[in-house]
Design an enzyme around this catalytic site. Structure first.
Site, PDB file in Angstrom:
ATOM      1  N   GLY A 158      85.618 -57.590  -0.916  1.00 16.96           N
ATOM      2  CA  GLY A 158      84.585 -58.877  -0.673  1.00 16.96           C
ATOM      3  C   GLY A 158      83.791 -58.649  -3.261  1.00 16.96           C
TER       4      GLY A 158
ATOM      5  CB  THR B 118      78.568 -56.605  -1.515  1.00 18.04           C
ATOM      6  OG1 THR B 118      78.312 -57.856  -1.801  1.00 18.04           O
ATOM      7  CG2 THR B 118      78.466 -56.063  -0.338  1.00 18.04           C
TER       8      THR B 118
ATOM      9  CD  GLU C  41      91.274 -54.148  -3.031  1.00 16.12           C
ATOM     10  OE1 GLU C  41      91.664 -54.411  -3.834  1.00 16.12           O
ATOM     11  OE2 GLU C  41      92.831 -52.559  -2.730  1.00 16.12           O
TER      12      GLU C  41
ATOM     13  CB  CYS D 115      90.232 -61.934  -4.710  1.00 11.01           C
ATOM     14  SG  CYS D 115      91.180 -61.938  -4.431  1.00 11.01           S
TER      15      CYS D 115
HETATM   16  P1  NAD Z   1      80.119 -60.597  -0.052  1.00 14.12           P
HETATM   17  O1  NAD Z   1      80.577 -59.303  -0.861  1.00 14.12           O
HETATM   18  O2  NAD Z   1      79.385 -61.455  -0.144  1.00 14.12           O
HETATM   19  O3  NAD Z   1      80.583 -59.701   1.645  1.00 14.12           O
HETATM   20  C1  NAD Z   1      82.034 -59.347   2.248  1.00 14.12           C
HETATM   21  C2  NAD Z   1      81.159 -58.547   2.804  1.00 14.12           C
HETATM   22  O4  NAD Z   1      81.026 -57.746   3.262  1.00 14.12           O
HETATM   23  C3  NAD Z   1      80.730 -59.615   3.945  1.00 14.12           C
HETATM   24  O5  NAD Z   1      81.493 -59.190   5.859  1.00 14.12           O
HETATM   25  C4  NAD Z   1      79.683 -58.854   4.054  1.00 14.12           C
HETATM   26  O6  NAD Z   1      78.673 -59.464   5.385  1.00 14.12           O
HETATM   27  C5  NAD Z   1      79.453 -58.065   3.900  1.00 14.12           C
HETATM   28  N1  NAD Z   1      78.456 -57.511   3.297  1.00 14.12           N
HETATM   29  C6  NAD Z   1      77.352 -57.322   2.257  1.00 14.12           C
HETATM   30  N2  NAD Z   1      76.230 -56.534   1.704  1.00 14.12           N
HETATM   31  C7  NAD Z   1      76.806 -55.602   2.580  1.00 14.12           C
HETATM   32  C8  NAD Z   1      76.355 -54.113   2.631  1.00 14.12           C
HETATM   33  N3  NAD Z   1      74.919 -54.470   2.287  1.00 14.12           N
HETATM   34  N4  NAD Z   1      76.799 -53.416   3.446  1.00 14.12           N
HETATM   35  C9  NAD Z   1      77.920 -53.654   4.416  1.00 14.12           C
HETATM   36  N5  NAD Z   1      78.473 -55.079   4.036  1.00 14.12           N
HETATM   37  C10 NAD Z   1      77.868 -56.131   3.338  1.00 14.12           C
HETATM   38  O7  NAD Z   1      81.598 -61.373  -0.231  1.00 14.12           O
HETATM   39  P2  NAD Z   1      82.121 -62.886   0.366  1.00 14.12           P
HETATM   40  O8  NAD Z   1      81.187 -63.646  -0.761  1.00 14.12           O
HETATM   41  O9  NAD Z   1      82.552 -62.693   1.657  1.00 14.12           O
HETATM   42  O10 NAD Z   1      83.778 -63.116  -0.947  1.00 14.12           O
HETATM   43  C11 NAD Z   1      83.985 -62.923  -1.717  1.00 14.12           C
HETATM   44  C12 NAD Z   1      84.048 -62.241  -2.713  1.00 14.12           C
HETATM   45  O11 NAD Z   1      85.363 -61.495  -2.015  1.00 14.12           O
HETATM   46  C13 NAD Z   1      84.601 -63.089  -4.444  1.00 14.12           C
HETATM   47  O12 NAD Z   1      83.836 -61.957  -5.371  1.00 14.12           O
HETATM   48  C14 NAD Z   1      85.538 -62.339  -4.628  1.00 14.12           C
HETATM   49  O13 NAD Z   1      86.740 -62.089  -5.713  1.00 14.12           O
HETATM   50  C15 NAD Z   1      85.521 -61.257  -3.315  1.00 14.12           C
HETATM   51  N6  NAD Z   1      88.156 -60.878  -3.414  1.00 14.12           N
HETATM   52  C16 NAD Z   1      88.269 -59.908  -3.648  1.00 14.12           C
HETATM   53  C17 NAD Z   1      89.374 -59.461  -2.905  1.00 14.12           C
HETATM   54  C18 NAD Z   1      90.942 -58.659  -3.426  1.00 14.12           C
HETATM   55  O14 NAD Z   1      91.887 -58.716  -2.604  1.00 14.12           O
HETATM   56  N7  NAD Z   1      90.446 -57.986  -4.271  1.00 14.12           N
HETATM   57  C19 NAD Z   1      90.171 -60.586  -2.198  1.00 14.12           C
HETATM   58  C20 NAD Z   1      89.372 -61.609  -1.829  1.00 14.12           C
HETATM   59  C21 NAD Z   1      88.226 -61.634  -2.300  1.00 14.12           C
END
Ligand code: NAD
Length: 481
Positions: free
Chosen positions: A227, A231, A249, A283
């Protein structure tokens, strides 16, 4: 109205508090279902089921485990059409993309780890002259947590769950609340595939409550998270005092370096994809494009022309190349970067920048693919992850200048380099600050390879045996004879 349920101990359950969240279809901007707004009570229930299931699952033979994972892989492919349609409706991505990439890859994730676990081995060290032998047991951790984002919903959810299960752990997993549908459908597939109850528990809800409850749970010993970077930082700060194993990641701001000696047509075709595939919400997208001066003007003209031709439309139409962004909030965030480009950031919008109204989908979240020219690598457009159909375009003169600009970001996930010069390829491969380097290709994946980033893009690696190592604890046994 489709009502999604939690999947706990092999059963479908409403959340204990009976609170529900709305699930949007971004292509029409309307609510089309409800999902559980789960609390720590639901996570506790899922944890207890996973704990109970752990002793027998961790002792199943590799062949049995492998067969069940393989059945899940087959179940996903058998339901390709239904899953692809559900993913497209939930996320806004073109159906053609969900059908050709997301869902087949979710199946491959299970198939890959079904096989990988049968090939996984541990080390032995003979202490020569001391009459001793050390061998390392690699044992499953116990109950682990898997948390995934909305951009590649089933693809990334299964990328965590499959190795966790293959290694003999039991799982409490949470998909993104923005795109929960295919995780729900997966729970039905797992039930049919013969996965015994309690081994995989899928709990739906918000990040700061449901997700946080997984991370805070004192007995969930490892967290695999994909994510956003902020976060990830919050998760790390919660988990660190409990000494949990963490795989993070996170975000990216990847450079796409284009040299004059490249294979131009292949580069142009691929750059269109690496810029705008999945509405730029991958990403790994190459959102910062750097082009060597001799081909800069030609490339600029061609990129604009090719981008203009991309068909924006309803995700379910097969001719659509650019669908809807995932949510209204995300659409507004991406648009706010475009709005600041010319007035505050000294950039020039070469193409795009506006909302798009799609016929009979007027309330959907559509945005033109956007190209912004800028020379200021320190501006927010170049430093912050926008995660939408927006790229910056910058010219460079020398290799050193290109390297410096490419590395001048807090992120380090991936990089793409277009050149036919072998020495330059190796120089960049060695010195670029990223976990993944593609040379003359983009997003070509071999599931055995380590996947992940450096700097603010994360900690740890997924993929292949790296993932199986993450989901096991090494225990050294020393025997003197
Ligand atoms: P996000 O961080 O908002 O959410 C990701 C997940 O984490 C969701 O399921 C969310 O509900 C959960 N979450 C949020 N706060 C949390 C907490 N305090 N504790 C535990 N879980 C929590 O990200 P998003 O908006 O869903 O996704 C987009 C981001 O993901 C972008 O920054 C993107 O670059 C990244 N991403 C990275 C990769 C990689 O492989 N490096 C792959 C895909 C996406």
């Amino acid at each position: 109205m489709e009502k999604i349920l939690n999947y706990i101990n092999g059963e479908f359950k409403a959340p204990i508090q009976n609170n529900w969240l709305e699930n949007y279809n971004p292509s029409i901007g309307e609510v089309y279902g409800q999902i559980p707004n789960s609390t720590s009570e639901d996570i506790q229930l899922a944890y207890e089921a996973a704990k109970l299931a752990f002793p027998s699952w961790s002792q199943t033979t590799l062949q049995q485990r492998s067969e069940i994972l393989s059945n899940i892989a087959t179940g996903i492919i058998d339901n390709l059409d239904e899953l692809a349609k559900a993913e497209s409706i939930d996320n806004g991505k073109p159906l053609t993309l969900a059908k050709s990439v997301d869902i087949p890859r979710a199946s491959s994730n299970f198939q890959f780890f079904a096989q990988a676990i049968t090939q996984f081995s541990s080390e032995a060290h003979e202490s020569i002259g001391l009459n001793a032998i050390n061998f390392t047991l690699r044992q499953p951790i116990g109950v682990v947590g898997c948390i995934s984002p909305w951009n590649l919903p089933l693809y990334l959810f299964t990328w965590k769950i499959a190795p966790a299960l293959a290694a003999g752990n039991t799982v409490v997993a949470k998909p993104s609340e923005i795109t929960p549908m295919t995780a729900y459908l997966l729970s039905k597939i797992c039930q049919k595939a013969g996965l015994p109850k309690g081994i995989l528990n899928i709990v739906h809800g918000l990040g700061h409550s449901t997700g946080q409850a997984i991370v805070e749970h004192p007995r969930i010993k490892a967290i695999s998270f994909t994510g956003g970077t902020s976060t990830g930082a919050k998760i790390a700060s919660t988990a660190a005092p409990m000494f949990k194993k963490l795989s993070l990641e996170l975000g990216g701001k990847n450079p796409n370096l284009i040299f004059a000696d490249c294979d131009y047509e292949k580069m142009l075709d691929t750059t269109i994809r690496s810029s705008f595939a999945n509405q730029g919400q991958i990403c790994l997208c190459g959102s910062r494009i750097f082009v060597e001066k001799p081909i800069y003007d030609k490339f600029k003209k061609d990129l604009i022309q090719r981008t203009k031709k991309l068909k924006i439309g309803p995700p379910l139409e097969t001719s659509t190349q650019i669908g809807a962004l995932v949510s209204k909030a995300h659409l507004e965030k991406v648009k706010s970067y475009i709005d600041m480009a010319e007035e505050e950031e000294g950039g020039k919008i070469l193409y795009g920048g506006d909302y798009v109204t799609v016929k009979s989908h007027e309330k959907g979240y559509y945005l033109q693919p956007t190209i912004i020219e800028t020379n200021d690598t320190t501006c927010r457009l170049m430093q912050e992850e926008i995660f939408g159909p927006v790229v910056t375009l910058t010219a460079f003169d020398t290799d050193d200048e290109a390297m410096a600009m490419a590395n001048d970001v807090p992120y380090g996930l991936s990089c793409t380099i277009w050149t036919n010069n072998l020495n330059r390829s190796m120089h960049f491969a060695k010195n670029i600050e990223s976990g993944i380097v593609w040379i003359n290709t983009w997003m070509m994946r071999d599931l055995r390879t380590p996947f992940g980033g450096i700097k603010n893009s994360g900690v740890g690696r997924e993929g292949g045996f790296e993932a199986l190592r993450f989901f096991t604890e090494p225990k050294n046994v020393c025997i003197q004879y």
